[in-house]
Design an enzyme around this catalytic site. Structure first.
Site, PDB file in Angstrom:
ATOM      1  N   VAL A 162       0.914  -1.150   0.000  1.00  0.00           N
ATOM      2  CA  VAL A 162       0.000   0.000   0.000  1.00  0.00           C
ATOM      3  C   VAL A 162       0.952   1.198   0.000  1.00  0.00           C
ATOM      4  CG1 VAL A 162      -1.818   1.224   1.233  1.00  0.00           C
ATOM      5  CG2 VAL A 162      -1.791  -1.284   1.229  1.00  0.00           C
ATOM      6  N   PRO A 163       1.174   1.795  -1.181  1.00  0.00           N
ATOM      7  CA  PRO A 163       2.356   2.633  -1.426  1.00  0.00           C
ATOM      8  C   PRO A 163       2.335   4.046  -0.835  1.00  0.00           C
ATOM      9  CG  PRO A 163       0.998   2.558  -3.383  1.00  0.00           C
ATOM     10  CD  PRO A 163       0.361   1.637  -2.384  1.00  0.00           C
ATOM     11  N   CYS A 164       2.514   4.135   0.474  1.00  0.00           N
ATOM     12  CA  CYS A 164       2.564   5.449   1.119  1.00  0.00           C
ATOM     13  C   CYS A 164       3.790   6.252   0.682  1.00  0.00           C
ATOM     14  CB  CYS A 164       2.520   5.303   2.634  1.00  0.00           C
ATOM     15  SG  CYS A 164       3.699   4.148   3.328  1.00  0.00           S
ATOM     16  N   HIS A 165       4.790   5.581   0.131  1.00  0.00           N
ATOM     17  CA  HIS A 165       5.977   6.299  -0.344  1.00  0.00           C
ATOM     18  C   HIS A 165       5.652   7.203  -1.530  1.00  0.00           C
ATOM     19  CE1 HIS A 165       5.900   2.510  -2.632  1.00  0.00           C
ATOM     20  NE2 HIS A 165       6.450   3.203  -3.618  1.00  0.00           N
ATOM     21  N   ARG A 166       4.526   7.002  -2.178  1.00  0.00           N
ATOM     22  CA  ARG A 166       4.142   7.821  -3.332  1.00  0.00           C
ATOM     23  C   ARG A 166       3.490   9.138  -2.933  1.00  0.00           C
ATOM     24  NH1 ARG A 166       1.648   2.731  -6.637  1.00  0.00           N
ATOM     25  NH2 ARG A 166       3.646   1.648  -6.922  1.00  0.00           N
TER      26      ARG A 166
END
Length: 163
Positions: free
Chosen positions: A123-127
């Site tokens: 779940v790409p919170c880095h984006r």
């Protein structure tokens, strides 16, 4: 009580601890989780290990895994759903995500939701980045966030220009 199985895998950003329960993947943490016994991955855990390896190899742009998210406020869940729709190799700001989930003044709350994301990378919170594209806040550290964004941007660029 929910029974979770954990495994630790090596990655280009260091060890990652993955957890799965009877429903699906329920956790991804940076580093080894202290006091937790690592098991040989099976089922959803094995699929997550395989898909993460493909992601880091640059051959996977999204994850197709059963997820088990048993916590989070409605706002946090809305943020997590939104971050899951941000395309590979792209970013949105905390303010943009806040506006999309219906609370334009909640950029800081989006940051808190990112910090509470139980399944990082998948779940790409880095984006999600700060205003003007600034790299701010990330549970795995800013060098890891930079690495993930550069990995995705480089692979997205290569795909766009491939003949």
């Amino acid at each position: 009580m929910v029974l979770m199985h954990w495994t630790v895998v090596d990655s280009p950003v260091g060890p990652l601890s993955l957890a799965a329960d009877e429903v699906g993947v329920c956790g991804l943490r940076f580093g080894a989780v202290p006091g937790v016994e690592s098991v040989a991955p099976t089922g959803a855990l094995a699929a997550a290990v395989e898909q993460l390896a493909s992601y880091f190899a640059g051959t996977r742009t999204d994850f197709d895994l059963p997820l088990s998210v048993r916590r989070g406020s409605e706002f946090e869940r809305a943020v997590w759903r939104r971050m899951s729709t941000i395309p590979y190799g792209e970013t949105e700001t905390y303010g943009e995500v806040a506006a999309v989930v219906g609370d334009p003044g909640a950029a800081r709350a989006v940051g808190v939701a990112c910090n509470r994301n139980p399944i990082a990378i998948i779940v790409p919170c880095h984006r999600i980045v700060g205003a003007g594209g600034k790299l701010v806040g990330f549970g795995g550290g800013l060098p890891t966030k930079r690495f993930l964004l550069e990995l995705e941007a480089g692979n997205a660029w290569q795909r766009a220009w491939a003949t």
